[in-house]
Design a protein around this motif. Sequence first.
Motif, PDB file in Angstrom:
ATOM      1  N   TYR A 158      76.071  22.977  52.396  1.00 34.35           N
ATOM      2  CA  TYR A 158      75.107  23.941  51.847  1.00 34.35           C
ATOM      3  C   TYR A 158      73.803  23.249  51.481  1.00 34.35           C
ATOM      4  O   TYR A 158      72.721  23.697  51.865  1.00 34.35           O
ATOM      5  CB  TYR A 158      75.715  24.634  50.622  1.00 34.35           C
ATOM      6  N   ALA A 159      73.927  22.102  50.773  1.00 31.35           N
ATOM      7  CA  ALA A 159      72.732  21.367  50.375  1.00 31.35           C
ATOM      8  C   ALA A 159      71.915  20.943  51.594  1.00 31.35           C
ATOM      9  O   ALA A 159      70.694  21.012  51.604  1.00 31.35           O
ATOM     10  CB  ALA A 159      73.124  20.147  49.542  1.00 31.35           C
ATOM     11  N   LEU A 160      72.624  20.530  52.651  1.00 34.99           N
ATOM     12  CA  LEU A 160      71.952  20.102  53.880  1.00 34.99           C
ATOM     13  C   LEU A 160      71.185  21.259  54.519  1.00 34.99           C
ATOM     14  O   LEU A 160      70.034  21.122  54.921  1.00 34.99           O
ATOM     15  CB  LEU A 160      73.008  19.559  54.850  1.00 34.99           C
ATOM     16  N   PHE A 161      71.834  22.418  54.586  1.00 30.57           N
ATOM     17  CA  PHE A 161      71.212  23.550  55.274  1.00 30.57           C
ATOM     18  C   PHE A 161      70.092  24.176  54.453  1.00 30.57           C
ATOM     19  O   PHE A 161      69.158  24.730  55.023  1.00 30.57           O
ATOM     20  CB  PHE A 161      72.267  24.593  55.651  1.00 30.57           C
ATOM     21  N   VAL A 162      70.204  24.061  53.124  1.00 34.13           N
ATOM     22  CA  VAL A 162      69.133  24.595  52.291  1.00 34.13           C
ATOM     23  C   VAL A 162      67.826  23.861  52.579  1.00 34.13           C
ATOM     24  O   VAL A 162      66.748  24.446  52.591  1.00 34.13           O
ATOM     25  CB  VAL A 162      69.517  24.501  50.792  1.00 34.13           C
ATOM     26  N   LEU A 208      84.164  27.249  53.406  1.00 32.92           N
ATOM     27  CA  LEU A 208      83.649  28.370  54.191  1.00 32.92           C
ATOM     28  C   LEU A 208      83.120  29.473  53.288  1.00 32.92           C
ATOM     29  O   LEU A 208      82.149  30.149  53.624  1.00 32.92           O
ATOM     30  CB  LEU A 208      84.750  28.913  55.106  1.00 32.92           C
ATOM     31  N   LEU A 209      83.757  29.628  52.149  1.00 32.76           N
ATOM     32  CA  LEU A 209      83.291  30.646  51.200  1.00 32.76           C
ATOM     33  C   LEU A 209      81.869  30.331  50.762  1.00 32.76           C
ATOM     34  O   LEU A 209      81.033  31.216  50.583  1.00 32.76           O
ATOM     35  CB  LEU A 209      84.236  30.664  49.991  1.00 32.76           C
ATOM     36  N   ILE A 210      81.567  29.029  50.596  1.00 29.14           N
ATOM     37  CA  ILE A 210      80.262  28.629  50.098  1.00 29.14           C
ATOM     38  C   ILE A 210      79.185  28.759  51.177  1.00 29.14           C
ATOM     39  O   ILE A 210      78.117  29.312  50.934  1.00 29.14           O
ATOM     40  CB  ILE A 210      80.303  27.174  49.597  1.00 29.14           C
ATOM     41  N   ILE A 211      79.475  28.279  52.377  1.00 28.45           N
ATOM     42  CA  ILE A 211      78.399  28.162  53.364  1.00 28.45           C
ATOM     43  C   ILE A 211      78.453  29.248  54.433  1.00 28.45           C
ATOM     44  O   ILE A 211      77.429  29.683  54.933  1.00 28.45           O
ATOM     45  CB  ILE A 211      78.378  26.733  53.987  1.00 28.45           C
TER      46      ILE A 211
END
Lengths: 365, 359, 315
Positions: free
Chosen positions: B195-199, B284-287
């Motif tokens: 998530y941090a990477l994609f943000v 998967l729930l997070i991203i």
Amino acid sequence: MNRKNLRIAAPAAMLALALGLSACGAANESDGGSDAPSGDSVSGTLNGAGATSQEAAIAAWKKEFQTANPDATVNYDPVGSGGGREQFIAGGVAFAGTDSYLEDEEVTAAAEKCGSDIVEVPVYVSPIAVIFKLDGVDELSLSPKTIGQIFEGKITQWDDAAIKADNPDATLPDTDITAVHRSDDSGTTKNFTNYLEAASEGGWTGGTVETWPIKGGEAAEGTSGVVAAVTGGNGTIGYADESQAGELGKAKVKVGEDYIEPTPEAAAKTLDTATPVSGRAETDIAVDIDRKTSEAGVYPIVLVSYQVACQTQKDAATADLVKGWMTYIASTEGQAAAASGAGSAPLSGDFATKVQAAIETIAAA
Amino acid sequence: MTTTLSPQTPGSGPLDVQQELYGAQLPSWGSKAVVGLALVVGAALYLTGTNLVLAALAVWVVSLGLPVWSVVVEGRRKATDRLVTVLVTSAFALAMFPLVSILYTVISKGTKVLSAEFFTYSMRNVVGEGGGIYQALVGTLLITGAAAVISIPIGIFAAIYLVEYADGNRLSRWIRFLVDVMTGIPSIVAGLFAYALFVVFFGEGVRMGIGGSVALSVLMIPVLVRSTEEMLKLVPNELREASYALGVPKWRTVAKVVLPTALAGIVTGITLAIARVIGETAPLLIIAGATDSVNFNLFDGRMATLPVFAYQSIRSPGIPPEFSIDRAWGAALTLLLIVMLLNLIARLVSYFFSPKGER
Amino acid sequence: MTSTLAPRRKRGTVVRAGDRIFSGLSTSAGILILLVLAGVAAFLTIEGVPGILANPDEVKSGQSFWPYVWPLVYGTLIAATVALIIATPVAVGVALFISHYSPRKLGQILGYLVDLLAAVPSVVYGLWGIQFLAPNMVPVYTWLEDNLGFVPFFAGPASATGRTIMTACIVLAVMILPIMTAICREIFLQTPRLHEEAALALGATRWEMARLAIFPYARSGIVSAAMLGLGRALGETLAVAMVLSVTAGTVTANLISSTNPSTIAANIALSFGEASGKTVNVLIASGLVLFVITFLVNFAARSVVDRRKEFSGAN
């Protein structure tokens, strides 16, 4: 080289299979988008995130909303209230579901991101039942002080004098009490402990918290976990959403001089006796529940869950979508859908009008 | 395989020679009798109301009578052998017990909902009865498939580097060590990382299937590297030397001799790695988020997946809860079926493309 | 490791483009892994350090970081260690049974069955733990308390619902069994048949054959399998969160009561949903601690187990 290619063949075959599937959509989904949106229906994708408590209700709302607006899709990630608030303030989602209203600094941060006030409305009210399983006992009445002492571990047996005082007619065995609480941080725990702190007259000393503060007792994950743990034992007591209690006994709780059953109707009345939080914008209908109420027929152990959105949206289409969604939720039909799909308590007429007025102010920049 | 190797097959020579060669032996029915007795005792205890776990313990204790008997009749070495046989077999029975009970639960509860509708309908606009898992099925296949496409080349080439090229240098020691460390990354942390990477690239609130693939790859790569490395190490050096002696360049030796020899093991490793991640929920729930509708685009928007779907269905079943919980079991069973299919493909691949040798 | 045997540049062999590409690809794959791990570590550090430095009044637990995380570290280590102690011998036994004791056909089917279980989602293991295992363990815990209560591990009072850390350990052990068994099995099957037959020909019993021919050969593989299992046990979130009845801040050797320490991963799962602000940083910092623990455990395992290269094919 052919061997190497074939080694990659398995996942590639899976991909091909998946792509093959992609030729056709789900059997029950129409090909949206090709038809022009008809009449006054809204379209687009609306993303939200937040409290898990609202999930079942949102499933019910989504069904009706998406049926009425075939080109609209609503997604809701049940990441938890804190996660929902955080993502909303960061601008990641259009609306957030949260079990407790935003703190003052969160309101400031959110307003800054929105460039306007926020619209914060309670949309989901669910009675929290004190559930128990005790062989030979089907009905139980408890005063707030007794409940507090049971969950704090001060009352350890079912034939304790305090429980007998509340239930003069019942025959109570000397079974040990196993008090079951939530092991995950939850809005349910927060509302329950908030009730205990306010109403138990010192029977509960743990304060209002999301994380269970007392050492000892049994812990279980999620509403389903608590229900399972209470069902699985004997002499067990716990707290869970009334709609999920199933066959378990639900204690009547002392309010004023009466013992009130946890019903949606009795829960809905709490909003009418609640006091608005001071210093909030007009569109921010955050309330503090009066847990100590002595008004007749009010069941004060309720979970109140909010939805939050920006008052000013970035364009007209988004504004219509957000407004349409929240208007539907707060409507009589929306509240009825949640009541039948998730067992929540419908907002009372007066309160719903106030909520609708706040939602009405949502508009494009 | 074991029958031809079994050391205790008595010869057909004269009895005294046999005695001399093999020493005193338990009667051939000995082991069966003891195990039978143990099972009878266990069953009797269980049926008379003893707890399941204690009854199983009783079976085990009685079985230990066999090596005790053996030590009296046959002597210590044979007794040790029998003891180990009892231990190995009981380890197996012990492991089978939970495994079979889990499989049985999933299958018996899952088959109830399986139907054409279950596999072709999504959950869009479904509350209560009906609906299906099409959207989650598509999401799981795409996300896991993409994760496999990312991880398999990286994992295999890294293992090749470790075994064939690294020469035991410092870099390879670090890689090997850090791969081990990677196995301990909690799945939820992998999700947060993705998530941090994609943000960074797509801004706040990003949800896309490929992010899930990246998170799963973080979990998958160490399993792949580790298992592939072990398999490559087991390829006898004689094969490599023979290949070099024929003047085959190193890369062709690796591609044509080493990899095919280790193929069966590598393919098992791949299926294991996929099985390891296909049931992951938290990252998967997070991203990748959750949705009721079908989404075929890995690079845009939320995608439903089977484990997330099962988790949600159990956590927030609505009322009445039965339908939702049935669907959750159905989703779990579907996951099993996918992995079963994958295993089958893997076995076919290794059957047709492994060099025909003694195995 | 193969350098002495590989064709070498020095001897005048032509360096082929294929070789260069292949070794380049392999090396970059290895380096990519380092980069990914560096990325994860950097992410954990950047997000975690504010959590470690957070003031007690900024976070929900109201504690500073180390007192908060210590019981979790303890719980994680206990759970993973006990799970590994249970699972390793069983996994080796099962793998040996499948590869050398059972008839070949049966062995294949059983192996297939075990592989399948790796795919069962955590939530199913969790449900199984609550609904099936925990109630069946209650009498065992009561028995342990009554008869072995003097051992600190079984001091009691025994849980009435069976949702103890011991039950969680068993669930974890069951969860890591498939992957450990599968790897051990593959390695046992790879033992050179000649070694086995030589041992048998010398009059070894089947066990002696396993001890002399299979185990030395498979040792590094067994350790790998154990490390993979340990990794999964350390990082497992949902199943532990569902099965375990946790009490924040517990540190106890008692394995059978309903007051149990949580594990780092389960605590992240239980607390993350409702966390915001610095509390999120604290949770990520606890993830960093888990990362460091894995680092140390692997380091220790490496130095304890001398990898006996002489038995590896690729030495």
